[in-house]
Design a protein around this motif. Structure first.
Motif, PDB file in Angstrom:
ATOM      1  N   PHE A 221       0.729  -0.989   0.438  1.00  0.00           N
ATOM      2  CA  PHE A 221      -0.151   0.392   0.125  1.00  0.00           C
ATOM      3  C   PHE A 221       1.074   1.419   0.682  1.00  0.00           C
ATOM      4  O   PHE A 221       0.712   2.141   0.357  1.00  0.00           O
ATOM      5  CB  PHE A 221      -0.877  -0.251   1.352  1.00  0.00           C
ATOM      6  N   ALA A 222       2.090   1.138   0.503  1.00  0.00           N
ATOM      7  CA  ALA A 222       2.786   2.632   0.471  1.00  0.00           C
ATOM      8  C   ALA A 222       4.012   2.172   0.097  1.00  0.00           C
ATOM      9  O   ALA A 222       4.714   1.563  -0.179  1.00  0.00           O
ATOM     10  CB  ALA A 222       2.838   2.820   2.124  1.00  0.00           C
ATOM     11  N   TYR A 223       4.707   3.143  -0.396  1.00  0.00           N
ATOM     12  CA  TYR A 223       6.393   3.257  -0.730  1.00  0.00           C
ATOM     13  C   TYR A 223       7.326   4.394   0.504  1.00  0.00           C
ATOM     14  O   TYR A 223       6.590   4.882   0.361  1.00  0.00           O
ATOM     15  CB  TYR A 223       7.071   3.626  -2.215  1.00  0.00           C
ATOM     16  N   PHE A 224       8.156   3.823   1.108  1.00  0.00           N
ATOM     17  CA  PHE A 224       8.915   4.726   2.147  1.00  0.00           C
ATOM     18  C   PHE A 224      10.359   4.401   0.965  1.00  0.00           C
ATOM     19  O   PHE A 224      11.054   3.299   1.002  1.00  0.00           O
ATOM     20  CB  PHE A 224       9.236   4.180   3.371  1.00  0.00           C
ATOM     21  N   GLU A 225      11.264   5.415   1.874  1.00  0.00           N
ATOM     22  CA  GLU A 225      12.637   5.556   1.657  1.00  0.00           C
ATOM     23  C   GLU A 225      13.389   6.259   2.694  1.00  0.00           C
ATOM     24  O   GLU A 225      12.834   6.261   3.590  1.00  0.00           O
ATOM     25  CB  GLU A 225      12.994   6.829   0.466  1.00  0.00           C
ATOM     26  N   VAL A 226      14.082   4.774   3.211  1.00  0.00           N
ATOM     27  CA  VAL A 226      14.985   5.669   4.434  1.00  0.00           C
ATOM     28  C   VAL A 226      16.405   5.531   3.851  1.00  0.00           C
ATOM     29  O   VAL A 226      16.825   4.982   3.241  1.00  0.00           O
ATOM     30  CB  VAL A 226      15.073   4.219   5.562  1.00  0.00           C
ATOM     31  N   TYR A 227      16.891   6.652   4.746  1.00  0.00           N
ATOM     32  CA  TYR A 227      18.220   7.095   4.046  1.00  0.00           C
ATOM     33  C   TYR A 227      18.551   7.691   4.999  1.00  0.00           C
ATOM     34  O   TYR A 227      18.816   7.806   6.436  1.00  0.00           O
ATOM     35  CB  TYR A 227      18.393   7.907   3.354  1.00  0.00           C
ATOM     36  N   TRP A 228      20.720   7.248   5.321  1.00  0.00           N
ATOM     37  CA  TRP A 228      21.376   8.433   6.038  1.00  0.00           C
ATOM     38  C   TRP A 228      21.412   9.341   5.856  1.00  0.00           C
ATOM     39  O   TRP A 228      22.301  10.361   5.055  1.00  0.00           O
ATOM     40  CB  TRP A 228      22.691   7.452   6.359  1.00  0.00           C
ATOM     41  N   ALA A 229      20.714  10.347   6.648  1.00  0.00           N
ATOM     42  CA  ALA A 229      21.201  12.108   6.765  1.00  0.00           C
ATOM     43  C   ALA A 229      22.372  12.091   6.214  1.00  0.00           C
ATOM     44  O   ALA A 229      22.593  13.564   5.986  1.00  0.00           O
ATOM     45  CB  ALA A 229      20.093  12.592   8.200  1.00  0.00           C
ATOM     46  N   LYS A 230      23.297  11.479   7.229  1.00  0.00           N
ATOM     47  CA  LYS A 230      24.627  12.187   7.767  1.00  0.00           C
ATOM     48  C   LYS A 230      25.459  12.037   5.964  1.00  0.00           C
ATOM     49  O   LYS A 230      26.195  13.343   5.431  1.00  0.00           O
ATOM     50  CB  LYS A 230      25.644  11.515   8.003  1.00  0.00           C
ATOM     51  N   GLU A 231      24.797  11.689   5.150  1.00  0.00           N
ATOM     52  CA  GLU A 231      25.505  11.534   3.591  1.00  0.00           C
ATOM     53  C   GLU A 231      24.357  11.853   2.084  1.00  0.00           C
ATOM     54  O   GLU A 231      24.731  12.361   1.069  1.00  0.00           O
ATOM     55  CB  GLU A 231      25.273  10.100   3.136  1.00  0.00           C
ATOM     56  N   ARG A 233      20.957  15.179   0.825  1.00  0.00           N
ATOM     57  CA  ARG A 233      21.607  16.594   1.118  1.00  0.00           C
ATOM     58  C   ARG A 233      21.227  17.367   2.295  1.00  0.00           C
ATOM     59  O   ARG A 233      21.517  18.688   2.380  1.00  0.00           O
ATOM     60  CB  ARG A 233      21.052  17.010  -0.499  1.00  0.00           C
ATOM     61  N   ILE A 234      20.343  17.045   2.614  1.00  0.00           N
ATOM     62  CA  ILE A 234      20.087  17.168   4.270  1.00  0.00           C
ATOM     63  C   ILE A 234      20.221  17.774   5.288  1.00  0.00           C
ATOM     64  O   ILE A 234      20.726  18.658   6.541  1.00  0.00           O
ATOM     65  CB  ILE A 234      18.901  16.116   5.472  1.00  0.00           C
ATOM     66  N   ALA A 235      22.217  17.043   5.335  1.00  0.00           N
ATOM     67  CA  ALA A 235      23.204  17.395   6.233  1.00  0.00           C
ATOM     68  C   ALA A 235      23.813  18.833   6.544  1.00  0.00           C
ATOM     69  O   ALA A 235      23.097  18.890   8.095  1.00  0.00           O
ATOM     70  CB  ALA A 235      24.499  16.891   5.862  1.00  0.00           C
ATOM     71  N   PRO A 236      23.049  19.596   5.431  1.00  0.00           N
ATOM     72  CA  PRO A 236      23.885  20.794   5.602  1.00  0.00           C
ATOM     73  C   PRO A 236      22.970  21.296   6.494  1.00  0.00           C
ATOM     74  O   PRO A 236      23.686  22.708   6.792  1.00  0.00           O
ATOM     75  CB  PRO A 236      24.764  21.372   4.293  1.00  0.00           C
ATOM     76  N   PHE A 237      21.492  21.766   6.491  1.00  0.00           N
ATOM     77  CA  PHE A 237      20.693  21.909   7.653  1.00  0.00           C
ATOM     78  C   PHE A 237      20.532  21.732   8.734  1.00  0.00           C
ATOM     79  O   PHE A 237      19.444  22.934   9.068  1.00  0.00           O
ATOM     80  CB  PHE A 237      19.012  22.187   6.457  1.00  0.00           C
ATOM     81  N   TYR A 238      20.850  21.479   9.137  1.00  0.00           N
ATOM     82  CA  TYR A 238      21.701  21.108  10.913  1.00  0.00           C
ATOM     83  C   TYR A 238      22.713  20.337  10.803  1.00  0.00           C
ATOM     84  O   TYR A 238      22.540  19.494  10.395  1.00  0.00           O
ATOM     85  CB  TYR A 238      19.812  20.120  10.919  1.00  0.00           C
ATOM     86  N   ASP A 239      22.497  19.885  12.896  1.00  0.00           N
ATOM     87  CA  ASP A 239      24.176  19.441  13.336  1.00  0.00           C
ATOM     88  C   ASP A 239      23.273  18.137  13.593  1.00  0.00           C
ATOM     89  O   ASP A 239      22.938  17.277  13.762  1.00  0.00           O
ATOM     90  CB  ASP A 239      23.814  20.267  14.999  1.00  0.00           C
ATOM     91  N   VAL A 240      23.819  17.452  12.079  1.00  0.00           N
ATOM     92  CA  VAL A 240      23.454  15.980  11.929  1.00  0.00           C
ATOM     93  C   VAL A 240      24.213  14.858  12.985  1.00  0.00           C
ATOM     94  O   VAL A 240      25.218  15.272  12.629  1.00  0.00           O
ATOM     95  CB  VAL A 240      24.018  16.049  10.288  1.00  0.00           C
ATOM     96  N   ASP A 241      23.899  14.286  12.618  1.00  0.00           N
ATOM     97  CA  ASP A 241      24.212  12.952  13.990  1.00  0.00           C
ATOM     98  C   ASP A 241      24.765  12.029  13.024  1.00  0.00           C
ATOM     99  O   ASP A 241      24.297  11.691  11.818  1.00  0.00           O
ATOM    100  CB  ASP A 241      23.598  12.159  14.958  1.00  0.00           C
ATOM    101  N   ASP A 242      26.090  11.279  13.162  1.00  0.00           N
ATOM    102  CA  ASP A 242      26.219   9.800  12.292  1.00  0.00           C
ATOM    103  C   ASP A 242      25.664   8.895  11.882  1.00  0.00           C
ATOM    104  O   ASP A 242      25.364   8.413  11.364  1.00  0.00           O
ATOM    105  CB  ASP A 242      28.032   9.830  13.091  1.00  0.00           C
ATOM    106  N   TYR A 243      24.218   8.694  12.717  1.00  0.00           N
ATOM    107  CA  TYR A 243      23.248   7.477  12.583  1.00  0.00           C
ATOM    108  C   TYR A 243      21.531   8.326  12.548  1.00  0.00           C
ATOM    109  O   TYR A 243      21.227   7.000  13.070  1.00  0.00           O
ATOM    110  CB  TYR A 243      23.827   6.913  13.650  1.00  0.00           C
ATOM    111  N   ASP A 244      22.610   9.281  12.657  1.00  0.00           N
ATOM    112  CA  ASP A 244      20.652  10.117  12.534  1.00  0.00           C
ATOM    113  C   ASP A 244      19.967   9.639  10.548  1.00  0.00           C
ATOM    114  O   ASP A 244      20.679   9.355  10.033  1.00  0.00           O
ATOM    115  CB  ASP A 244      20.622  11.543  12.002  1.00  0.00           C
ATOM    116  N   ARG A 282      18.490   9.794  15.881  1.00  0.00           N
ATOM    117  CA  ARG A 282      17.005  10.957  15.494  1.00  0.00           C
ATOM    118  C   ARG A 282      16.887  10.509  14.037  1.00  0.00           C
ATOM    119  O   ARG A 282      17.430   9.817  13.458  1.00  0.00           O
ATOM    120  CB  ARG A 282      17.002  12.530  15.733  1.00  0.00           C
ATOM    121  N   VAL A 283      15.352  10.593  13.915  1.00  0.00           N
ATOM    122  CA  VAL A 283      14.799  10.200  12.603  1.00  0.00           C
ATOM    123  C   VAL A 283      14.507  12.009  12.007  1.00  0.00           C
ATOM    124  O   VAL A 283      13.327  12.423  13.228  1.00  0.00           O
ATOM    125  CB  VAL A 283      13.478   9.035  12.716  1.00  0.00           C
TER     126      VAL A 283
END
Length: 333
Positions: A221-231, A233-244, A282-283
């Motif tokens: 019923f749904a499609y999801f993407e789960v990604y590592w935030a450190k790698e 494009r969102i990374a520059p916009f907050y204080d990202v952790d290695d395992y977010d 964090r997610v």
């Protein structure tokens, strides 16, 4: 009161005979545990007289049943002598200052990766720092294949599960979902089968993203993407952790829209992400800032809006859920 919940593994049944003063559990035809319940400031659990010592499976099943039956229940106190050693090692039970008294906390119980993640490795992948795309980050574990999460949701009376996307099996479904006007309005990824094949093949080759299909009673019923935030494009916009970890979400089937379904699949998706690596604190998500409905759904399930920011392609809301908040206020059933 006698009731039955499907139980892992899925071809077996966990049955309960529950009253105010007693809980008796069986797995199919096999007795698991027989308890006397003492209700007070906390719910206290005693083995019935003459019952043999508690097994790890019996303790787990009783905790599961009582927490799943009452989302407000935060703690159980067990009277055991001795408890199963593995229950203490795993955090299912913790010792108290009173000899023979052990606690099971809701916030610890739902962090147990099994049985929700099946046979996936329990230990965290070893940390080794690498540089890719100009970003320094931990080397990521190989991507999973197949089913990664399964749980019976008592609110829906259905199984909620997540499996990895199979391009050959899921391409036409993905293409149909992406070309739905409602989805196109926010994802802006409509197009041909060939375009979507290339899109999915690119993600399959990307080590920082896992593509998933959400299922209810094994129906996609749904499609999801789960990604590592450190790698990402969102990374520059907050204080990202290695395992977010970050998530993208698309409900493709009209019949599975609505707040009661969101309560099930969003909690399942977030639960899976936190179970997949215990170092993830964090997610995050970045829906379009004008997607008020999704932002509202996320806020009602523990996410908060950290800020709004400008991606090159959209004005986004940075939504964030912490491990502590998710498990301390855990409403999983």
């Amino acid at each position: 009161m006698t009731a039955v919940f499907p139980f892992q593994p899925r071809w077996r049944d966990l049955s309960a005979d529950l009253t105010d003063t007693r809980l008796s559990l069986t797995d199919g035809q096999h007795p698991l545990i027989d308890l006397r319940l003492e209700r007070g400031d906390t719910l206290e659990l005693h083995l019935q007289d003459g019952h043999p010592g508690a097994s790890l499976q019996g303790v787990w099943a009783a905790c599961y049943w009582l927490f799943a039956s009452d989302p407000a229940c935060q703690q159980l106190t067990w009277h055991l002598d001795p408890p199963p050693p593995a229950a203490l090692r795993s955090g299912l039970l913790r010792a108290t200052e009173v000899a023979g008294h052990y606690q099971c906390l809701r916030s610890l119980f739902w962090q147990q990766p099994r049985p929700w993640t099946g046979d996936a490795p329990v230990a965290a992948y070893p940390q080794h720092m690498v540089i890719s795309g100009g970003k320094r980050h931990p080397l990521r574990a190989p991507k999973p294949v197949g089913e990664v999460y399964r749980r019976f949701d008592a609110r829906l009376g259905s199984w909620i599960s997540l499996r990895t996307l199979d391009i050959e099996a899921d391409l036409e479904r993905f293409n149909r979902w992406q070309n739905t006007p409602r989805v196109m309005d926010f994802w802006e990824e409509g197009g041909t089968l060939e375009r979507h094949r290339q899109f999915l093949e690119t993600l399959a080759a990307d080590p920082h993203t896992v593509t998933l299909i959400g299922c209810i009673d094994d129906q996609p019923f749904a499609y999801f993407e789960v990604y590592w935030a450190k790698e990402d494009r969102i990374a520059p916009f907050y204080d990202v952790d290695d395992y977010d970890r970050g998530i993208h979400m698309l409900v493709g089937e009209q019949a599975h829209r609505g707040p009661h379904k969101v309560a099930s699949w969003l909690s399942a998706l977030t639960h899976y992400v936190f179970l997949d690596d215990p170092r993830t604190q964090r997610v995050v998500a970045e829906p379009r800032a004008d997607n008020a409905k999704m932002i509202g759904y996320m806020q009602s399930h523990g996410f908060h809006c950290e800020k709004e920011f400008n991606f090159p392609h959209k004005r986004a809301a940075l939504m964030m859920q912490s491990r502590e908040r998710f498990f301390e206020g855990c409403e999983l059933v």
